[in-house]
Design an enzyme around this catalytic site. Structure first.
Site, PDB file in Angstrom:
ATOM      1  N   PHE A 151      -8.010   0.477   2.593  1.00 47.31           N
ATOM      2  CA  PHE A 151      -8.659  -0.344   1.585  1.00 47.31           C
ATOM      3  C   PHE A 151     -10.145   0.401   1.259  1.00 47.31           C
ATOM      4  O   PHE A 151     -11.076   0.595   2.268  1.00 47.31           O
ATOM      5  CB  PHE A 151      -8.641  -1.932   2.056  1.00 47.31           C
ATOM      6  CG  PHE A 151      -7.394  -2.454   2.404  1.00 47.31           C
ATOM      7  CD1 PHE A 151      -6.824  -3.156   1.572  1.00 47.31           C
ATOM      8  CD2 PHE A 151      -7.085  -2.423   3.736  1.00 47.31           C
ATOM      9  CE1 PHE A 151      -5.392  -3.631   2.110  1.00 47.31           C
ATOM     10  CE2 PHE A 151      -5.863  -2.841   4.205  1.00 47.31           C
ATOM     11  CZ  PHE A 151      -5.047  -3.567   3.268  1.00 47.31           C
ATOM     12  N   ASP A 152     -10.363  -0.036  -0.027  1.00 52.23           N
ATOM     13  CA  ASP A 152     -11.691   0.020  -0.556  1.00 52.23           C
ATOM     14  C   ASP A 152     -12.249  -1.240   0.156  1.00 52.23           C
ATOM     15  O   ASP A 152     -11.777  -2.105   0.101  1.00 52.23           O
ATOM     16  CB  ASP A 152     -11.930   0.580  -1.737  1.00 52.23           C
ATOM     17  CG  ASP A 152     -13.371   0.376  -2.220  1.00 52.23           C
ATOM     18  OD1 ASP A 152     -14.389   0.741  -1.696  1.00 52.23           O
ATOM     19  OD2 ASP A 152     -13.621  -0.050  -3.567  1.00 52.23           O
ATOM     20  N   GLY A 153     -13.583  -1.482   0.184  1.00 55.13           N
ATOM     21  CA  GLY A 153     -14.464  -2.786   0.309  1.00 55.13           C
ATOM     22  C   GLY A 153     -14.491  -3.617  -0.917  1.00 55.13           C
ATOM     23  O   GLY A 153     -13.996  -4.389  -1.362  1.00 55.13           O
TER      24      GLY A 153
END
Length: 302
Positions: free
Chosen positions: A166-168
């Protein structure tokens, strides 16, 4: 049954809704539909309903998700639901392919051209994957984690383990900090994050899915879990601290955290062996999809 398994059963399985074009390679028939319309598409599918469809971008992910049900007894840990704009008649080819590949998918919706997104909420999906950006946007507006599956390269690193990255900001977390960076630049962003290091970040569109994934992980021994997660973010020190403290506040587990400081994400995702990666940035998505299956999470205007 141990306590964690009992708790998982009370909450029900992880529910993933997926479009037929994300699960199977329907590129040729979709191009025909775009070019010649519904009647030509229907004839094409019915004439070929005994010809198997090839795997789509999300097929390996779905296979690994369903494999998590091994040994779960009568209550599955994961349920995958098919959503398709085909009619039931033209969708027979899809179900024939599901049966051939021995995918345990029993529930499906065929809408004959109508939007499928209303059924994502009706099924209580934790995640929706589609090749249709409009359907994804509608699901996100309804509060469901959703991403547009893009043409991508399969990872070279094969693993039995399900690996999700995941990106943040604007994916796991809200996009407030990202908007500060866009408006004021990197120095303003670092100042903003340092001043608020002990304030938890707000939850983004994929927080609920991360929570559900964390509960699923808890059903397995931590040293031998069939699921591994990673946060792959453009953040770097000192902006890392707020992320770490936020995840601690949420009480969720992320197995690996990569603070890349703006480096291209693709090679790192390949090194992690991600089965899928979720990001909101067009630049990051373009880098990622050269290496792994990638889902674009569009940001809501505002």
């Amino acid at each position: 049954m141990n306590e964690t398994s009992a708790q998982q059963g009370e909450r029900g399985p992880l529910v993933v809704a997926i479009s037929s074009r994300a699960l199977f390679d329907l590129g040729e028939s979709h191009e025909l539909f775009e070019r010649e319309g519904v009647a030509a598409f229907a004839s094409y599918q019915i004439e070929r309903e005994d010809e198997l469809l090839g795997p789509g971008i999300a097929f390996p992910l779905v296979r690994k998700l369903l494999a998590l049900n091994a040994g779960s007894g009568a209550t599955p840990r994961v349920e995958v639901i098919l959503l398709s704009r085909n009619s039931a008649d033209t969708g027979l080819r899809i179900f024939n392919s599901i049966e051939h590949y021995q995918l345990d998918i029993a529930r499906a919706v065929f809408t004959r051209g109508a939007p499928t997104s209303p059924y994502v909420h009706a099924f209580g999906a934790d995640l929706f994957l589609s090749a249709n950006p409009d359907s994804v946007a509608q699901a996100l507006r309804a509060g469901i984690a959703a991403a547009t599956i893009l043409p991508s390269k399969a990872p070279q690193r094969a693993s039995e383990q399900l690996r999700i990255a995941f990106d943040g900001d604007a994916v796991l977390f809200g996009d407030e900090s990202e908007r500060v960076s866009e408006a004021g630049g990197i120095d303003a962003f670092h100042r903003h994050e340092s001043e608020r290091a002990h304030e938890p970040l707000s939850g983004g569109p994929f927080r609920g899915f991360l929570d559900a994934l964390h509960r699923l992980q808890a059903a397995f021994p931590s040293e031998d879990a069939p699921i591994r997660t990673a946060l792959v973010t453009a953040r770097s020190a000192p902006a890392h601290k707020r992320v770490i403290l936020t995840l601690r506040e949420w009480g969720v587990r992320i197995d690996e955290a990569l603070f890349l400081g703006g480096r291209p994400k693709g090679p790192f995702l390949e090194a992690f062996g991600a089965d899928i990666f979720f990001d909101d940035s067009a630049v990051n998505v373009e880098s990622a999809r050269q290496h792994v299956a990638t889902g674009h999470v569009p940001r809501r205007p505002g």
